[in-house]
Write a protein that holds these residues in place. Structure first.
Motif, PDB file in Angstrom:
ATOM      1  N   GLN A  55      42.421 -29.377  60.222  1.00 29.53           N
ATOM      2  CA  GLN A  55      42.603 -29.604  58.781  1.00 29.53           C
ATOM      3  C   GLN A  55      43.860 -30.445  58.523  1.00 29.53           C
ATOM      4  OE1 GLN A  55      42.455 -25.884  56.607  1.00 29.53           O
ATOM      5  NE2 GLN A  55      40.558 -25.278  57.620  1.00 29.53           N
ATOM      6  N   ILE A  56      44.926 -30.132  59.243  1.00 29.18           N
ATOM      7  CA  ILE A  56      46.148 -30.937  59.141  1.00 29.18           C
ATOM      8  C   ILE A  56      45.856 -32.354  59.635  1.00 29.18           C
ATOM      9  CG2 ILE A  56      48.495 -31.237  60.054  1.00 29.18           C
ATOM     10  CD1 ILE A  56      48.563 -28.096  60.242  1.00 29.18           C
ATOM     11  N   GLY A  57      45.161 -32.433  60.764  1.00 32.51           N
ATOM     12  CA  GLY A  57      44.808 -33.736  61.325  1.00 32.51           C
ATOM     13  C   GLY A  57      43.944 -34.561  60.398  1.00 32.51           C
ATOM     14  N   LYS A  58      43.050 -33.905  59.668  1.00 33.57           N
ATOM     15  CA  LYS A  58      42.195 -34.638  58.726  1.00 33.57           C
ATOM     16  C   LYS A  58      43.043 -35.306  57.645  1.00 33.57           C
ATOM     17  CE  LYS A  58      38.426 -34.311  55.472  1.00 33.57           C
ATOM     18  NZ  LYS A  58      37.501 -33.506  54.719  1.00 33.57           N
ATOM     19  N   SER A  59      43.999 -34.575  57.089  1.00 32.67           N
ATOM     20  CA  SER A  59      44.829 -35.180  56.045  1.00 32.67           C
ATOM     21  C   SER A  59      45.688 -36.307  56.615  1.00 32.67           C
ATOM     22  CB  SER A  59      45.680 -34.128  55.337  1.00 32.67           C
ATOM     23  OG  SER A  59      46.649 -33.608  56.198  1.00 32.67           O
ATOM     24  N   MET A  60      46.171 -36.148  57.836  1.00 40.78           N
ATOM     25  CA  MET A  60      46.949 -37.213  58.469  1.00 40.78           C
ATOM     26  C   MET A  60      46.070 -38.411  58.804  1.00 40.78           C
ATOM     27  SD  MET A  60      49.497 -35.119  60.909  1.00 40.78           S
ATOM     28  CE  MET A  60      50.686 -33.993  60.210  1.00 40.78           C
ATOM     29  N   PHE A  61      44.855 -38.135  59.270  1.00 40.13           N
ATOM     30  CA  PHE A  61      43.911 -39.218  59.566  1.00 40.13           C
ATOM     31  C   PHE A  61      43.630 -40.021  58.296  1.00 40.13           C
ATOM     32  CE2 PHE A  61      39.745 -41.118  59.850  1.00 40.13           C
ATOM     33  CZ  PHE A  61      39.739 -41.696  61.105  1.00 40.13           C
ATOM     34  N   GLU A  62      43.387 -39.307  57.199  1.00 37.81           N
ATOM     35  CA  GLU A  62      43.094 -39.997  55.937  1.00 37.81           C
ATOM     36  C   GLU A  62      44.276 -40.847  55.478  1.00 37.81           C
ATOM     37  OE1 GLU A  62      41.771 -36.739  53.482  1.00 37.81           O
ATOM     38  OE2 GLU A  62      39.762 -36.781  54.377  1.00 37.81           O
ATOM     39  N   ALA A  63      45.497 -40.399  55.758  1.00 37.97           N
ATOM     40  CA  ALA A  63      46.688 -41.143  55.347  1.00 37.97           C
ATOM     41  C   ALA A  63      47.006 -42.319  56.274  1.00 37.97           C
ATOM     42  CB  ALA A  63      47.895 -40.204  55.276  1.00 37.97           C
ATOM     43  N   LYS A  64      46.764 -42.151  57.581  1.00 36.87           N
ATOM     44  CA  LYS A  64      47.232 -43.141  58.555  1.00 36.87           C
ATOM     45  C   LYS A  64      46.130 -43.944  59.237  1.00 36.87           C
ATOM     46  CE  LYS A  64      51.643 -41.366  58.960  1.00 36.87           C
ATOM     47  NZ  LYS A  64      52.911 -41.988  59.191  1.00 36.87           N
ATOM     48  N   CYS A  65      44.896 -43.447  59.249  1.00 34.05           N
ATOM     49  CA  CYS A  65      43.852 -44.067  60.075  1.00 34.05           C
ATOM     50  C   CYS A  65      42.606 -44.506  59.300  1.00 34.05           C
ATOM     51  CB  CYS A  65      43.409 -43.097  61.165  1.00 34.05           C
ATOM     52  SG  CYS A  65      44.744 -42.357  62.120  1.00 34.05           S
ATOM     53  N   ALA A  66      42.296 -43.804  58.222  1.00 35.46           N
ATOM     54  CA  ALA A  66      41.024 -44.028  57.523  1.00 35.46           C
ATOM     55  C   ALA A  66      40.914 -45.414  56.900  1.00 35.46           C
ATOM     56  CB  ALA A  66      40.805 -42.950  56.461  1.00 35.46           C
ATOM     57  N   ALA A  67      42.022 -46.045  56.570  1.00 32.14           N
ATOM     58  CA  ALA A  67      41.945 -47.386  55.984  1.00 32.14           C
ATOM     59  C   ALA A  67      41.193 -48.337  56.913  1.00 32.14           C
ATOM     60  CB  ALA A  67      43.348 -47.925  55.695  1.00 32.14           C
ATOM     61  N   CYS A  68      41.331 -48.143  58.203  1.00 30.30           N
ATOM     62  CA  CYS A  68      40.612 -48.980  59.175  1.00 30.30           C
ATOM     63  C   CYS A  68      39.381 -48.276  59.744  1.00 30.30           C
ATOM     64  CB  CYS A  68      41.540 -49.383  60.318  1.00 30.30           C
ATOM     65  SG  CYS A  68      42.894 -50.443  59.802  1.00 30.30           S
ATOM     66  N   HIS A  69      39.559 -47.030  60.225  1.00 28.89           N
ATOM     67  CA  HIS A  69      38.476 -46.325  60.911  1.00 28.89           C
ATOM     68  C   HIS A  69      37.523 -45.606  59.967  1.00 28.89           C
ATOM     69  CE1 HIS A  69      39.714 -47.118  65.020  1.00 28.89           C
ATOM     70  NE2 HIS A  69      40.970 -46.930  64.636  1.00 28.89           N
ATOM     71  N   GLU A 120      52.478 -47.738  62.404  1.00 32.53           N
ATOM     72  CA  GLU A 120      53.894 -47.638  62.047  1.00 32.53           C
ATOM     73  C   GLU A 120      54.269 -46.216  61.624  1.00 32.53           C
ATOM     74  OE1 GLU A 120      56.269 -50.025  62.236  1.00 32.53           O
ATOM     75  OE2 GLU A 120      54.748 -51.325  63.154  1.00 32.53           O
ATOM     76  N   GLY A 121      55.364 -45.710  62.179  1.00 30.58           N
ATOM     77  CA  GLY A 121      55.941 -44.448  61.739  1.00 30.58           C
ATOM     78  C   GLY A 121      55.170 -43.192  62.108  1.00 30.58           C
ATOM     79  N   ILE A 122      54.177 -43.280  62.989  1.00 27.04           N
ATOM     80  CA  ILE A 122      53.418 -42.080  63.359  1.00 27.04           C
ATOM     81  C   ILE A 122      54.126 -41.376  64.516  1.00 27.04           C
ATOM     82  CG2 ILE A 122      51.840 -43.144  65.031  1.00 27.04           C
ATOM     83  CD1 ILE A 122      49.613 -41.442  63.509  1.00 27.04           C
ATOM     84  N   THR A 123      54.111 -40.051  64.476  1.00 19.92           N
ATOM     85  CA  THR A 123      54.757 -39.266  65.531  1.00 19.92           C
ATOM     86  C   THR A 123      53.724 -38.733  66.508  1.00 19.92           C
ATOM     87  OG1 THR A 123      54.588 -37.139  64.396  1.00 19.92           O
ATOM     88  CG2 THR A 123      56.523 -38.529  63.875  1.00 19.92           C
ATOM     89  N   ARG A 124      54.194 -38.331  67.658  1.00 19.21           N
ATOM     90  CA  ARG A 124      53.314 -37.745  68.670  1.00 19.21           C
ATOM     91  C   ARG A 124      52.648 -36.469  68.131  1.00 19.21           C
ATOM     92  NH1 ARG A 124      52.286 -38.837  73.818  1.00 19.21           N
ATOM     93  NH2 ARG A 124      51.597 -37.144  75.136  1.00 19.21           N
ATOM     94  N   GLY A 125      53.397 -35.671  67.386  1.00 19.41           N
ATOM     95  CA  GLY A 125      52.846 -34.451  66.805  1.00 19.41           C
ATOM     96  C   GLY A 125      51.739 -34.749  65.796  1.00 19.41           C
ATOM     97  N   GLU A 126      51.932 -35.782  64.981  1.00 21.88           N
ATOM     98  CA  GLU A 126      50.890 -36.167  64.021  1.00 21.88           C
ATOM     99  C   GLU A 126      49.623 -36.611  64.744  1.00 21.88           C
ATOM    100  OE1 GLU A 126      53.478 -37.760  60.201  1.00 21.88           O
ATOM    101  OE2 GLU A 126      53.248 -39.088  61.942  1.00 21.88           O
ATOM    102  N   VAL A 127      49.798 -37.408  65.797  1.00 23.45           N
ATOM    103  CA  VAL A 127      48.632 -37.859  66.556  1.00 23.45           C
ATOM    104  C   VAL A 127      47.919 -36.674  67.197  1.00 23.45           C
ATOM    105  CG1 VAL A 127      47.810 -39.328  68.450  1.00 23.45           C
ATOM    106  CG2 VAL A 127      49.621 -40.156  66.934  1.00 23.45           C
ATOM    107  N   THR A 128      48.666 -35.681  67.654  1.00 23.97           N
ATOM    108  CA  THR A 128      48.058 -34.482  68.243  1.00 23.97           C
ATOM    109  C   THR A 128      47.142 -33.786  67.224  1.00 23.97           C
ATOM    110  OG1 THR A 128      49.895 -34.170  69.768  1.00 23.97           O
ATOM    111  CG2 THR A 128      48.555 -32.227  69.281  1.00 23.97           C
TER     112      THR A 128
END
Length: 144
Positions: A55-69, A120-128
């Motif tokens: 669930q945390i990853g989904k919100s991070m994905f939407e913020a950092k990855c969804a614009a492309c993926h 830009e600005g993504i952390t290892r924990g966020e990617v996890t």
């Protein structure tokens, strides 16, 4: 001289392998799946529930990855590949592959979307956490 022939033959084989390497096709569509837009490359079956990390990853994905993926990692035509695809199964692209791609970027090698720049600005924990989300989406779609 033999070394020169060997190197030349090796380079020729590598070039031919690259030239004829198959480009993956999108997953087959299924009536019980969802897609978010006309640019989505695959339809994705959403899991009934997500773990806390996903669930945390989904919100991070939407913020950092969804614009492309794309939302729910469906990919976008002409922009970026779907991550809910057999190419990204854990045995082929392990979690560290996602970490490296987000941190360092990655040269195009399976798809013809061009190179992926570092996030830009993504952390290892966020990617996890994002990986937890991607893996749960993949499992819901039979990608283990």
């Amino acid at each position: 001289m033999k070394l020169l022939y060997f190197v030349g033959a090796t380079l020729a084989v590598a070039a031919l392998s690259y030239a004829f390497w198959p480009i993956p096709e999108p997953l087959e569509q299924n009536a019980a799946t969802v897609s978010e837009s006309d640019t989505a490359l695959v339809d994705v079956l959403l899991p009934d529930t997500l773990s806390a990390n996903a669930q945390i990853g989904k919100s991070m994905f939407e913020a950092k990855c969804a614009a492309c993926h794309g939302l729910n990692a469906v990919g976008q035509d002409g922009i970026a590949p779907p991550l809910v695809h057999v190419i990204y199964e854990p045995n082929h692209h392990g979690d560290e592959s996602f970490q490296r791609a987000a941190t360092l970027g990655v040269q195009a090698h399976h798809w013809r979307f061009g190179d992926m720049p570092p996030v830009e600005g993504i952390t290892r924990g966020e990617v996890t956490m994002i990986i937890a989300y991607i893996r749960e989406l993949q499992r819901a779609n039979g990608i283990n």
